[in-house]
Structures are given as C-alpha cells and as structure tokens.
Design a protein around this motif. Structure first.
Motif, mmCIF file in Angstrom:
data_model
loop_
_atom_site.group_PDB
_atom_site.id
_atom_site.type_symbol
_atom_site.label_atom_id
_atom_site.label_comp_id
_atom_site.label_asym_id
_atom_site.label_seq_id
_atom_site.Cartn_x
_atom_site.Cartn_y
_atom_site.Cartn_z
ATOM 1 N N GLY A 43 -16.712 12.674 23.633
ATOM 2 C CA GLY A 43 -16.897 11.402 22.955
ATOM 3 C C GLY A 43 -18.288 10.837 23.169
ATOM 4 N N GLU A 44 -18.593 9.813 22.389
ATOM 5 C CA GLU A 44 -19.822 9.056 22.537
ATOM 6 C C GLU A 44 -19.446 7.629 22.906
ATOM 7 N N ALA A 45 -20.425 6.831 23.293
ATOM 8 C CA ALA A 45 -20.161 5.443 23.665
ATOM 9 C C ALA A 45 -19.528 4.690 22.504
ATOM 10 N N GLY A 46 -18.466 3.962 22.813
ATOM 11 C CA GLY A 46 -17.748 3.165 21.812
ATOM 12 C C GLY A 46 -17.180 1.921 22.450
ATOM 13 N N ASP A 47 -18.064 1.002 22.848
ATOM 14 C CA ASP A 47 -17.642 -0.211 23.565
ATOM 15 C C ASP A 47 -17.216 -1.350 22.656
ATOM 16 N N ALA B 218 -25.052 1.300 17.215
ATOM 17 C CA ALA B 218 -26.233 0.871 17.974
ATOM 18 C C ALA B 218 -25.872 0.940 19.451
ATOM 19 N N ASP B 219 -26.042 2.120 20.051
ATOM 20 C CA ASP B 219 -25.759 2.327 21.475
ATOM 21 C C ASP B 219 -24.334 1.928 21.860
ATOM 22 N N GLY B 220 -23.358 2.421 21.095
ATOM 23 C CA GLY B 220 -21.956 2.158 21.409
ATOM 24 C C GLY B 220 -21.405 0.886 20.801
ATOM 25 N N GLN B 221 -22.236 0.140 20.091
ATOM 26 C CA GLN B 221 -21.822 -1.077 19.390
ATOM 27 C C GLN B 221 -21.690 -0.713 17.910
ATOM 28 N N TRP B 222 -20.475 -0.489 17.459
ATOM 29 C CA TRP B 222 -20.222 -0.012 16.096
ATOM 30 C C TRP B 222 -19.929 -1.181 15.169
ATOM 31 N N THR B 223 -20.613 -1.212 14.010
ATOM 32 C CA THR B 223 -20.384 -2.230 13.000
ATOM 33 C C THR B 223 -19.997 -1.544 11.696
ATOM 34 N N PHE B 224 -18.885 -1.973 11.134
ATOM 35 C CA PHE B 224 -18.376 -1.442 9.875
ATOM 36 C C PHE B 224 -18.357 -2.562 8.836
#
Length: 153
Positions: free
Chosen positions: A3-7, A142-148
């Motif tokens: 996985g990747e960062a997903g905070d 953006a470094d684990g900060q996901w915007t949809f």
C-alpha cells in the motif's frame, strides 16, 4: 504490504456536500467528518451517531468508480450489478491505500475487490463505508491526503 500512504479521504460532491474520513492512528480506524452546511467557507465537523453521540468510525473506506446514467437532474442509474468486469476502486485501510478492481458477478453476490493479480483483496475486519463516484471523477494524492471530486457519468 504494497500500500501507499492513505491518511485522509476527502470527497467533494459539490460546494455544499463534502465528506472526509481521517485515519486515527490510535484506534486504527477512519473517523468520519462532514461539512457544517455553511455556504461560505464550510467547516468540517465530526459526524456522530445520534444514539451514542460517538463519532462514526470505519475499518475500511472504499472509493469505487462506476458509470452513472442521468435519468433526471436528481435521479441516476449506477451500473453496479451484473458487472463481472467491474471497474477501478481504491481501498483505504490501516492508513494505507490499495489499488483494486471491483466486480459484481450477479445481483445475488456482494461486490468483490480484487488485487492487481486478480486475487481477492481482504478488507480489514469491521465495518466498511463505500463511496461511489462517476468514472470521470478526479482523484488527487498529496502525500497520503486524497481528494476526490465527483463528476458524471
């Protein structure tokens, strides 16, 4: 693994309809936040259970992309069932995000999530929130900060 960062999962359906799931390291769960309904500069506030007054929390957050057919301005048909080839999705669990494919072999079976090799991708035990977006929706990490941002179809 893998996985990747997903905070943070932020979903924007419109200027007046936003939601967030923020990973809480202490509990290992995603806490649910909503906008306060202010038309100008809305503030994100915890979404709480009316019975317990506790903030809603989830073991998994799944963002899946599906075709939407507009039947009327506020009525859409979402192509989920009998879709063995499925579509793209992202699974957030344990502060990580995983690329996955969702499928629905029939109306009598639940949605399945597969890894890149076609094996079942396990959800973390517990509850799951599923967000359904149009296939033209955007996703920005953006470094684990996901915007949809939701876009039809």
């Amino acid at each position: 693994p893998g996985g990747e960062a997903g905070d943070l999962v932020e979903v924007i359906y419109s200027n007046l309809n936003r939601g967030e799931w923020r990973f809480d390291e202490e509990s290992g769960l995603y806490l649910r936040w909503i906008d306060d309904g202010s038309p100008a500069d809305p503030e994100m506030i915890p979404l709480v259970d009316r019975e317990t007054d506790e903030q809603l929390r989830f073991s998994n957050v799944v963002v899946l992309f599906a075709y939407h057919t507009e039947l009327a301005p506020t009525k859409h048909d979402i192509a989920l069932w009998d879709n063995p080839s499925g579509g793209e999705a992202l699974l957030f669990r344990d502060g990580q995000v995983y690329e996955t494919t969702w499928t629905t072999p029939s109306k009598n079976q639940p949605i399945r999530f597969l890894d890149q090799e076609g094996a079942f991708l396990p959800l973390k035990p517990g509850n799951t929130w599923v967000v359904i977006l149009g296939v033209n929706s955007s996703a920005v990490d953006a470094d684990g900060q996901w915007t949809f941002n939701f876009y039809l179809p």
